[in-house]
Enzyme design. Structure first.
Site, PDB file in Angstrom:
ATOM      1  N   ASN A   1       0.808  -1.210   0.000  1.00 57.47           N
ATOM      2  CA  ASN A   1       0.000   0.000   0.000  1.00 57.47           C
ATOM      3  C   ASN A   1       0.838   1.255   0.000  1.00 57.47           C
ATOM      4  O   ASN A   1       0.469   2.264  -0.605  1.00 57.47           O
ATOM      5  CB  ASN A   1      -0.926  -0.001   1.222  1.00 57.47           C
TER       6      ASN A   1
ATOM      7  N   MET B   1       3.383   1.845  -1.525  1.00 54.76           N
ATOM      8  CA  MET B   1       3.978   2.127  -2.828  1.00 54.76           C
ATOM      9  C   MET B   1       2.931   2.448  -3.890  1.00 54.76           C
ATOM     10  O   MET B   1       3.279   2.824  -4.995  1.00 54.76           O
ATOM     11  CB  MET B   1       4.827   0.932  -3.269  1.00 54.76           C
TER      12      MET B   1
ATOM     13  N   TRP C   1      -2.435   1.853   7.374  1.00 55.53           N
ATOM     14  CA  TRP C   1      -1.195   2.573   7.686  1.00 55.53           C
ATOM     15  C   TRP C   1      -1.146   3.917   6.965  1.00 55.53           C
ATOM     16  O   TRP C   1      -0.127   4.291   6.382  1.00 55.53           O
ATOM     17  CB  TRP C   1       0.035   1.717   7.395  1.00 55.53           C
ATOM     18  N   HIS C   2      -2.258   4.634   6.989  1.00 56.59           N
ATOM     19  CA  HIS C   2      -2.339   5.957   6.387  1.00 56.59           C
ATOM     20  C   HIS C   2      -2.601   7.031   7.434  1.00 56.59           C
ATOM     21  O   HIS C   2      -3.318   7.990   7.185  1.00 56.59           O
ATOM     22  CB  HIS C   2      -3.471   5.999   5.342  1.00 56.59           C
TER      23      HIS C   2
END
Length: 480
Positions: free
Chosen positions: A9, A11, A416-417
């Site tokens: 994610n 990338m 993971w944002h």
């Protein structure tokens, strides 16, 4: 980080929707509207995809930037065929195929593979494309004119303030405390989790939070609040009987062609069509394999009651896992530090689905995916949604709105944002529109913590744009 709905994610290259940045401007971030930020997306991009042969798409990409952007490639025509079937099935439920979600329209699902910043051989990271032989640098030469110096084995502990101005940074290195001073200003880029700690350790934050840390308050700002994140909820569907099993070697295949990566990427809405509300990342499991457990348990920390039913179903049937990502959560979380020790872990309160609108959108997104079982391909195989063992939902009628809301609450996980913990703009923002810490001089934040609101897609490209624009703001301030 491999497997599950979290694969690569960080990338994935997705710019988001123009309305995301027009919203930033309405929130008080002047000159962060789409027309202003769009050139900064292009500035970094060195696109190598096939759309460039079509002028309708070439205009939306730059081939000269330092960050290489391309499309994932796999070598399994059987899986490609299944993805074509999935695209047709999604078309039947109203999610059209598109060529380029970074092009004229974002609504729909890509016909080709998703865009990412990992060309064959090496990831095009910020270190690789901006420092190593990139702009202003050359091998080991650092950034602009060789003026960048990276100090290894060092950990920043706080910002040094003199009155209302930042003058440097305190750090530890090899058990020694050092002070490094700035000639112009200090820029924090420690991320949505690390930047709040540095600000709080420096006396920048709410009084209650600073008193808990035994730090004198310098500026009263909501540091660590307004935590935003993209959450993900998967739903698995059966399909045709398990295929691609080598009868002479029935052991599960372990090659990456059989690993459940996302190979498509799409965007749709259930109630608001000004911009997408949900991102769709489908995964395909073509045969039962231990890799399924690793993908779901090791990466997303799902318990056996979630993983085992999917593994069991995959023993007899292919699995299409549709991962839904809530793009614009109204729910907010918070980061709480109990120590200024840079190695001390904070408490992170994600606040997922605490706003009714978020839960409603995710519920309706799941219900839209359930319509896949009515499509030509899936109905032909008697497809079904894999029923998981969810104790918290046991007393609810399976398939009811209440059940799917409970399902979303039980399975929601991070992509993971994390962002927004020192956000810019608005009356409650920590930063002004130039990313400077309010109430202080010579202190700026340039990382995901500064995002005013979440973009319609992965945050990687947006943070790169933020940094490109910040560089120009800094140059304008000091050099005109």
């Amino acid at each position: 980080m491999l497997g599950g709905c979290s694969s690569i994610n960080s990338m994935m290259y997705t710019r988001g929707n123009p309305e995301d940045f027009n919203e930033w401007a309405r929130m008080g971030c002047e000159n962060w509207d789409w027309d202003t930020v769009y050139p900064y997306f292009l500035k970094s991009e060195g696109y190598e995809g096939p759309e460039l042969s079509d002028p309708n798409f070439a205009a939306y990409h730059n081939t000269e930037g330092p960050m290489k952007v391309t499309k994932q490639r796999f070598n399994d025509p059987n899986v490609d065929l299944k993805l074509d079937v999935l695209l047709q099935s999604l078309q039947e439920i109203g999610i059209n195929s598109i060529e380029d979600y970074n092009g004229p329209t974002q609504f729909g699902i890509s016909r080709g593979y998703f865009m990412h910043s990992a060309p064959p051989g090496v990831r095009s990271s910020t270190a690789e494309c901006f420092l190593r032989g990139g702009r202003g640098g050359g091998q080991g030469g650092g950034g602009a004119g060789g003026g960048l110096h990276v100090l290894k084995h060092a950990l920043a502990t706080r910002v040094l303030l003199r009155g209302a101005a930042a003058v440097g940074v305190e750090l530890t290195r090899h058990n020694k405390t050092l002070h490094v001073f700035a000639t112009k200003e200090v820029i924090l880029s420690a991320g949505a989790i690390g930047t709040p700690r540095l600000l709080l350790a420096s006396g920048i934050g709410r009084r209650d939070d600073l008193e808990r840390l035994n730090v004198k308050q310098i500026v009263d700002l909501p540091v660590g609040y307004d935590l935003q994140d993209h959450l993900i909820v998967p739903i698995a569907f059966t399909g045709a009987p398990t295929s691609f099993v080598d009868q002479q070697n029935p052991n599960p295949k372990y090659s990456l062609d059989y690993f459940p990566y996302p190979r498509l990427n799409g965007f749709f809405s259930v109630s608001d069509w000004s911009r997408p509300q949900l991102q769709l990342s489908p995964y395909y499991f073509n045969q039962s394999s231990p890799l399924v457990f690793k993908a779901l348990n090791n990466s997303l920390n799902y318990v056996e009651g979630v993983v085992e039913p999917i593994q069991k179903a995959n023993a007899d049937s292919e699995i299409f896992m549709m991962c839904l990502i809530l793009l614009h959560p109204k729910s907010r979380g918070r980061i709480v530090y109990h120590s200024v020790d840079p190695l001390a872990a904070p408490d992170i309160y994600l606040g997922y689905l605490t706003h009714d609108d978020d839960l409603s959108i995710m519920r309706e997104g799941i219900k839209k995916m359930l319509r896949l079982t009515e499509s030509r391909y899936f109905s032909g195989w008697g497809a079904r949604a894999v029923r998981l063992q969810l104790p918290t939902c046991a007393g609810l009628e399976y398939g009811s709105d209440e059940y799917w809301e409970c399902y979303a609450l039980a399975l929601a996980r991070t992509v993971w944002h994390q962002a927004g913990t020192a956000r810019a703009g608005g009356a409650g923002g920590v930063l002004d529109a130039a990313l400077r810490v309010r109430g202080l001089q010579r202190l700026r934040v340039v990382d995901a913590s500064a995002l005013p609101a979440m973009p319609s897609g992965n945050t990687h490209a947006t943070v790169m744009m933020l940094a490109e624009r910040a560089a120009d703001l800094i140059k304008e301030e000091y050099y005109g």
